[in-house]
Design a protein around this motif. Structure first.
Motif, PDB file in Angstrom:
ATOM      1  N   TYR A   1       1.133   4.533  -2.431  1.00  0.00           N
ATOM      2  CA  TYR A   1       0.811   5.707  -1.863  1.00  0.00           C
ATOM      3  C   TYR A   1       2.016   6.652  -2.376  1.00  0.00           C
ATOM      4  O   TYR A   1       1.623   7.791  -2.857  1.00  0.00           O
ATOM      5  CB  TYR A   1       1.065   5.617  -0.356  1.00  0.00           C
ATOM      6  CG  TYR A   1       0.755   6.904   0.282  1.00  0.00           C
ATOM      7  CD1 TYR A   1      -0.296   7.820   0.641  1.00  0.00           C
ATOM      8  CD2 TYR A   1       2.081   7.490   0.643  1.00  0.00           C
ATOM      9  CE1 TYR A   1      -0.432   8.791   1.231  1.00  0.00           C
ATOM     10  CE2 TYR A   1       2.096   8.815   1.387  1.00  0.00           C
ATOM     11  CZ  TYR A   1       0.849   9.446   1.587  1.00  0.00           C
ATOM     12  OH  TYR A   1       0.780  10.702   2.276  1.00  0.00           O
TER      13      TYR A   1
ATOM     14  N   PHE B   1      -4.501   7.608   2.829  1.00  0.00           N
ATOM     15  CA  PHE B   1      -4.228   8.478   2.317  1.00  0.00           C
ATOM     16  C   PHE B   1      -4.505   9.985   3.320  1.00  0.00           C
ATOM     17  O   PHE B   1      -3.858  10.706   3.716  1.00  0.00           O
ATOM     18  CB  PHE B   1      -4.924   9.002   0.933  1.00  0.00           C
ATOM     19  CG  PHE B   1      -4.604   7.955   0.084  1.00  0.00           C
ATOM     20  CD1 PHE B   1      -3.749   8.825  -1.086  1.00  0.00           C
ATOM     21  CD2 PHE B   1      -5.036   6.787  -0.274  1.00  0.00           C
ATOM     22  CE1 PHE B   1      -3.108   7.781  -2.015  1.00  0.00           C
ATOM     23  CE2 PHE B   1      -4.534   5.952  -1.282  1.00  0.00           C
ATOM     24  CZ  PHE B   1      -3.450   6.424  -2.111  1.00  0.00           C
TER      25      PHE B   1
ATOM     26  N   LYS C   1       0.862  -1.327   0.140  1.00  0.00           N
ATOM     27  CA  LYS C   1       0.145   0.031  -0.111  1.00  0.00           C
ATOM     28  C   LYS C   1       0.832   1.259  -0.040  1.00  0.00           C
ATOM     29  O   LYS C   1       0.460   1.962  -0.757  1.00  0.00           O
ATOM     30  CB  LYS C   1      -1.009   0.052   0.942  1.00  0.00           C
ATOM     31  CG  LYS C   1      -2.252  -0.921   1.049  1.00  0.00           C
ATOM     32  CD  LYS C   1      -3.013  -0.600   2.130  1.00  0.00           C
ATOM     33  CE  LYS C   1      -4.165  -1.555   1.730  1.00  0.00           C
ATOM     34  NZ  LYS C   1      -5.223  -1.466   3.044  1.00  0.00           N
TER      35      LYS C   1
ATOM     36  N   THR D   1       1.466  10.241  -4.675  1.00  0.00           N
ATOM     37  CA  THR D   1       1.611  11.507  -4.171  1.00  0.00           C
ATOM     38  C   THR D   1       2.550  12.361  -4.578  1.00  0.00           C
ATOM     39  O   THR D   1       3.356  11.888  -5.530  1.00  0.00           O
ATOM     40  CB  THR D   1       2.141  11.403  -2.511  1.00  0.00           C
ATOM     41  OG1 THR D   1       3.195  10.444  -2.498  1.00  0.00           O
ATOM     42  CG2 THR D   1       0.925  10.999  -1.656  1.00  0.00           C
TER      43      THR D   1
ATOM     44  N   GLY E   1      -7.941   4.395  -1.630  1.00  0.00           N
ATOM     45  CA  GLY E   1      -7.736   3.593  -0.291  1.00  0.00           C
ATOM     46  C   GLY E   1      -9.085   3.386   0.360  1.00  0.00           C
ATOM     47  O   GLY E   1      -9.046   2.496   1.377  1.00  0.00           O
TER      48      GLY E   1
ATOM     49  N   SER F   1      -8.384  13.716  -1.499  1.00  0.00           N
ATOM     50  CA  SER F   1      -6.880  13.790  -2.188  1.00  0.00           C
ATOM     51  C   SER F   1      -7.024  15.251  -2.482  1.00  0.00           C
ATOM     52  O   SER F   1      -7.786  15.806  -2.457  1.00  0.00           O
ATOM     53  CB  SER F   1      -7.185  13.039  -3.666  1.00  0.00           C
ATOM     54  OG  SER F   1      -7.698  13.731  -4.457  1.00  0.00           O
TER      55      SER F   1
END
Ligand SMILES: [Zn+2]
Lengths: 399, 760
Positions: free
Chosen positions: A10, B438, A6, A14, B701, B502
């Protein structure tokens, strides 16, 4: 899915930051190099190494007390003994403050007989500030003043915040804090674009820094140092902070000279600022001396100073003097309306000459009418309605 | 028409019940009986000053729920009080807080309201009590509008600090050293209206509370939490997920209630085949025309700002025809200036305004007194808000009347067929997922900024260490001497909004209105909604997308009026990443797991309104979007398709029909918008090759939404089946399986045949 996968995902979603240049986590070599460069001393070598750098230089004697009474807006009533001052300035990991902002370089300065001593603590990693507090508390012992540049809103609150985070107390509330930024603004706000320390130094102290690192780049530079161990930017930062402290000391003495005798300024914008200051502290004698200096330099007084002076007279109840000045300003574009208002008020309430009061009021209304024809938006409606109201009242008093 | 004299509400209700024309459209007339109050004495030990002050307000005993809340809280427990509107909720938390402040003036309380507007009335109530108490208790609002010069006073001297989550997140916690007095002495945190903390916002709030508790622990305090919630299915579960501690549930309400008449009004069908009904706006106009001459005061709730304006114009026309002063009819919505709003609020209170047309801005929190009638122009989207809007009608303990006018949307039509949801338990659950990676990561960064993490410290479950080490690798934290330190120049809270999952959205700019920002669309949905030449519908107005600037994340649109809409042609690829739970059921296998969903928009079809003819198409070139999220899916067994009727295209239409209805009905069980979830049917799923329907959370997520659908799936599928069966259309319509295009005539029939075999 396990957490590592995960996290991989991620990472891909980002926003990418620049990768660190290299990753030298061992700081012992760079720390040694900085220590050697400045001939410093390592405190707490086994626990949490901190570099202490001490330098002294000869200065003019410090045993003469100075006054900053007027420039401090009467906050510093007593003469200040420069020997009682602790100058300080911090370099930090961020410019916005907040609990996560770390002061990695703390610089202090004080007079030591005929020398000025600068002590800097450089923290080569996070989590070391706790140890510095013991040292800096000692520096403040036996002193009465803190001197900083913008320290009232930035450096001191930050230091207090760090003290709380480290569960210790600074107790610097007992010290009188002289923030030179405020004093400089009272003198030079109209004379230069910015009153940051760099500009004041350059224009007022004639100091031109070479190879200086701009303050805005310092946080990034420290973080780079932590990541890479490359020391040259830190050396420039330590020099930058050293120069800051030194300038604070010079600036304090410079401001004391201006307080004592503003003539040396030879700057009509600064005289206007001081005129405003004199008005604010209601010091007519000081005001007149500033006005004289201004007239000598400019070959005459200014409308702005005249207007301020008239208000000073008004506050002191010296109406005739005030009225003379108002009559002089009646044709001046910038002061016409306030002056007509003052005159109308004076004649209505003090002289009780309603006819004259009405004349001034009508004169103002006529001007406002003309202005409104030229540009309907140029007229302040509240001002206009105040005059209209006054005119109605005077008419009814007269009839 | 002659102006009739004012009649009583009871007379009006009588008249309506004998009005044949009106009755034709009423699918259900629900009468909810009045309820007597249940009182309790003031608890023993309650401060005399408090008893005296309440006495001055005319309060000489408590409602049972207030006393129960007091008992639980004073026993040191966290509590959630479930309350309908106007039932003395505020006192439920003010009582223990004020008692504690009187006993120990050093104590502090923090009141959090989901929005600024909501806090106004509550603050006023606390202030009133303080005045009557004549005690040295100070309550302040701390938000973006608080002047800088009084902030210092609030930090040190405020006993009760009223704020909102955004301010706690960006303004208070990152500067906690300035709030040392508050955090050292914090006894209570009041969370009002917790049902608002669901989905993304709730998941953020839960993490925000983790940060708050961490800061409190640093200063040696451990506050209790007092929550209030509207009536939802899982108030205790939600409260416990938000604060991660046990919570006592207080749901027996002791406040009295007057008789309520709740009318379900379904506009008449105008085209049976297409399932089209008369418009809500039109029907509301007719209803108001009937009610206006009676002098009754009413509030009309519309779902968008635009609807408010349209209705306002219509209703003023009606007033003109009836020779009623049009100034008695006013609009109210966000975007009006505060002064105008105050004027309208006062006009409602003093009776000079008879009708107000409002968005949900007037749903609660703002004092407008109580009106006679509330009319809901369309189902507000949740049962909890329906109750709140209905609660605006009804003078204290008197009779009240609410009329819900349905639109053609499947959810509205479902609700109108199922009034029992308003009598029995509300089925809506509020879901959050505090461990959404997140959101969690965002708050972990903020927390590290606020205080360095110690090795072995827990922020969430047992993965804190791994997450911190990841941030060290990313050069965001530095690990040294057994601690993790924030090592960035920036201030992390500034970059994180509590209202989004986000940080990246596409901004929509209206070039026909001075480049006004119309709204935002999340990056994942942008290619299908606002591709070049799409018709984007915002608050009922059509906009043509002139350009989608992908690099700048901006879409430029202008207002148009055309008789078609666009339907994006997207290709969805679904890859199963992990299966977390599965169960065998009659006719299908249901699975809960993690998916990688990638979608690419390749073009669009132009479709004519009403006839749904395809009148053209175009191509677009946009990047593929990927999302990893949680999902539930049903894999149907081959047996149920053994009938030769089920050609592959027929299965496809059936699954599509089921998906359309599902997407629209899920918000009834899980409080969310239809856009928060995505339902994707596939005739042949990758790998299994079985007909499958996926429901996934439209958030990176996941957000816990599909997890809940997994738990409730048979209930949801049953509702879908019944709803499609009941719809009066012939081949499917916008109210059930979706608009029928020329070549999709089997959707409804096939959907029913599939669902019937599941023995729901
Ligand atoms: Zn239908």
């Amino acid at each position: 899915m396990d957490i590592q996968k995960k996290l991989e995902y991620y990472r891909t979603t980002t926003v990418k930051e620049k990768p660190p240049e290299t990753d030298v986590k061992k700081l012992s070599a760079p720390v040694k190099a900085i220590r050697e460069h400045f001939n410093g001393e390592i405190l707490f070598p086994s626990l949490a190494p901190i570099i202490k750098i001490v330098r002294t230089l000869p200065v003019e004697s410090s045993n003469k007390t100075i006054s900053l009474k007027r420039l401090s807006r009467m906050k510093l009533q007593e003469p200040v003994d420069p020997g009682q001052c602790l100058f300080f300035d911090l370099e930090t990991t961020g410019l916005n403050g907040g609990a996560g902002t770390y002061p990695f370089l703390m610089g202090f300065g004080f007079f030591d007989n005929d020398r000025f001593k600068i002590v800097q603590y450089f923290l080569p990693d996070f989590g070391r500030d706790y140890y510095v507090f013991q040292e800096i508390k000692r520096l403040a012992e036996g002193r009465s003043y803190l001197v900083s540049y913008n320290g009232k809103s930035y450096d001191l609150p930050l230091l207090k915040s760090r003290a709380i985070l480290n569960r210790t107390e600074l107790n610097w509330e007992r010290l009188i804090h002289i923030d030179l930024l405020h004093l400089c603004r009272r003198v030079w706000k109209n004379s230069q674009d910015s009153c940051d320390l760099g500009s004041v130094e350059r224009y007022r102290l004639g100091i031109n820094r070479e190879h200086d690192i701009p303050g805005g780049l310092i946080p990034q530079a420290y973080l780079r140092f932590i990541n890479t161990g490359v020391i040259h930017e830190m050396i420039r930062t330590i020099e930058h902070n050293y120069q800051d402290i030194l300038s604070l000391q010079k600036l304090l003495l410079k401001l004391a000279k201006i307080e004592e005798n503003p003539r040396a300024l030879e700057d009509h914008n600064a005289y206007l600022r001081l005129g405003k200051l004199a008005f604010e502290i209601q010091d007519l004698e000081y005001f007149e001396s500033i006005e004289r200096l201004y007239s000598q330099l400019n070959g005459g007084s200014s409308a702005q100073l005249k207007f301020l002076k008239s208000l000073l007279h008004k506050k002191r109840g010296e109406w005739e003097k005030a009225v003379i000045l108002w009559e002089e300003l009646i044709e001046h574009r910038d002061f016409m309306f306030p002056v007509l208002e003052e005159l109308a008020k004076y004649h209505e309430h003090l002289a009780q000459d309603y006819r004259r009061a009405l004349e001034y009021t009508e004169r103002a209304l006529k001007h406002l009418g003309t202005l409104q024809q030229l540009n309907p938006y140029s007229v302040d409606e509240t001002r206009k309605s105040a005059f209209v109201h006054r005119s109605q009242r005077l008419r009814s008093k007269l009839s | 028409m002659i102006l009739r004299p004012r009649i009583t509400l009871d007379e009006l209700i009588n008249r309506l019940s004998s009005d044949q024309e009106f009755q034709k459209n009423i699918t259900k007339w629900l009468t909810i009986n009045e309820r007597q109050p249940v009182y309790a004495d003031f608890p023993r030990g309650l401060d005399e000053r408090l008893i005296e002050a309440l006495g001055k307000k005319g309060i000489n005993k408590l409602y049972s729920h207030q006393a129960e809340a007091y008992r639980e809280v004073m026993a040191g427990k966290n509590a959630v009080v479930v309350t309908p509107t106007a039932s003395g909720k505020t006192l439920s938390y003010n009582l223990p807080v004020f008692q504690t402040l009187l006993m120990n003036p050093e104590s502090r309380a923090l009141y959090l309201f989901p929005t600024k507007a909501l806090s106004q009335d509550q603050v006023k109530e606390a202030q009133d009590l303080i005045k009557l108490l004549n005690a040295d208790i100070k309550s302040f609002t701390f938000d973006g509008d608080t002047p800088v010069d009084i902030r210092r006073t609030i930090r040190t001297a405020g006993h009760i600090v009223v704020t909102n989550p955004d301010m706690l997140h960006q303004g208070i916690l990152p500067h906690h050293t300035l709030w040392i007095k508050l955090f050292e002495n914090l006894r209570f945190v009041v969370l009002d209206e917790i049902h608002a903390y669901r989905g993304v916002f709730g998941s953020h709030l839960s993490n925000l509370l983790r940060r708050l508790k961490r800061i409190c622990a640093f200063y040696g305090s451990k506050p209790q939490f007092i929550c209030s919630s509207a009536t939802i299915a899982n108030p205790r579960e939600l409260a416990e997920e938000l604060i991660e501690e046990p919570v006592s549930l207080i749901e027996k309400n002791g406040a009295p209630r007057g008789q309520k008449h709740f009318l379900f009004y379904n506009p008449p069908v105008v085209n049976r085949e297409l399932g089209l009904r008369r418009s809500v706006v039109n029907e509301v106009r007719n209803i108001v025309r009937k009610l206006l001459p009676t002098g009754a005061q009413m509030i009309v709730f519309a779902r968008s700002r635009l609807r408010v304006e349209i209705l306002l114009t219509y209703l003023r026309d009606v007033a003109k025809q009836l020779k009623i002063d049009i100034k008695k009819i006013r609009g109210y919505r966000g975007g009006y200036l505060p002064r105008l709003r105050r004027e309208i609020e006062n006009g409602l209170k003093d009776g000079s305004i008879q009708v107000v047309v409002s968005t949900n801005a007037l749903e609660l929190g703002i004092d407008i007194g109580q009106l006679d009638i509330s009319i809901l122009a369309g189902y507000p989207g949740s049962i909890a808000s329906t109750w709140q809007q209905a609660g605006r009608a009804g003078r204290r303990q008197g009779t009240s009347l609410t009329i819900l006018v349905a639109t053609s949307s499947p959810l509205d039509q479902y609700i109108i067929e199922h009034p029992e949801y308003f009598v029995e338990r509300n089925p809506e659950t509020a879901q959050i997922d505090p461990d959404n990676l997140f959101i969690l990561m965002s708050h972990l960064k903020c927390a590290a900024f606020e205080l360095p993490f110690e090795e072995g410290e827990k922020f969430t479950a047992d993965i804190t260490g791994e997450l911190l080490d990841f941030l060290v690798e990313e050069n965001i934290l530095r690990r040294t001497d057994g601690k993790y330190f924030w090592m960035r120049e920036i201030y992390p809270a500034e970059e994180i909004s509590l209202r989004n999952s986000s940080s990246e959205n596409v901004v929509i700019i209206d070039t026909s209105d001075n480049n006004r920002v119309l709204g935002e669309v999340d990056l994942f949905s942008a290619p299908e909604l606002i591709h070049k030449d799409a018709i984007y519908i915002h608050e009922g107005v059509q906009f043509h997308v002139d350009e989608l600037d992908w690099d700048e994340k901006k879409a430029y649109v202008h207002k148009v009026k055309v008789n078609h809409y666009t339907d994006a042609v997207t290709k969805t690829n679904i890859k199963v990443l992990d299966i977390l739970e599965e169960e065998r059921e009659k006719g299908y296998q249901k699975v809960y797991g993690e998916l990688a969903v990638s979608r690419v928009t390749t073009g669009y079809k132009k479709i004519k309104f009403n006839t749904h003819e395809n009148i053209g198409m175009g191509r677009v070139h946009l990047p593929e979007m990927e999302m990893q999220t949680t999902a539930l899916w049903w894999e149907f067994t081959d047996q149920i398709f053994s009938d030769p009727y089920f050609r592959e295209s027929v299965i496809g239409e059936g699954l599509k029909g089921i998906s359309y209805t599902l997407n629209n009905l899920i918000p009834l069980y899980i409080m969310c918008d239809v856009t928060d979830i995505s339902v994707v049917p596939m005739v042949r799923a990758p790998f299994s090759h079985k007909p499958t329907i996926y429901v996934y959370d439209k958030y990176q997520g996941g957000m816990g939404l599909s997890k809940k659908v997994f738990e409730l799936d048979r209930m949801v599928l049953k509702a879908v089946k019944e709803h499609i069966e009941k719809c009066s259309c012939s081949h499917g319509c916008p109210s059930c399986t979706g608009p029928t295009l020329e070549n999709t005539l089997f959707g409804k029939e096939s959907a029913i045949k599939i669902l019937q075999q599941l023995e729901l």
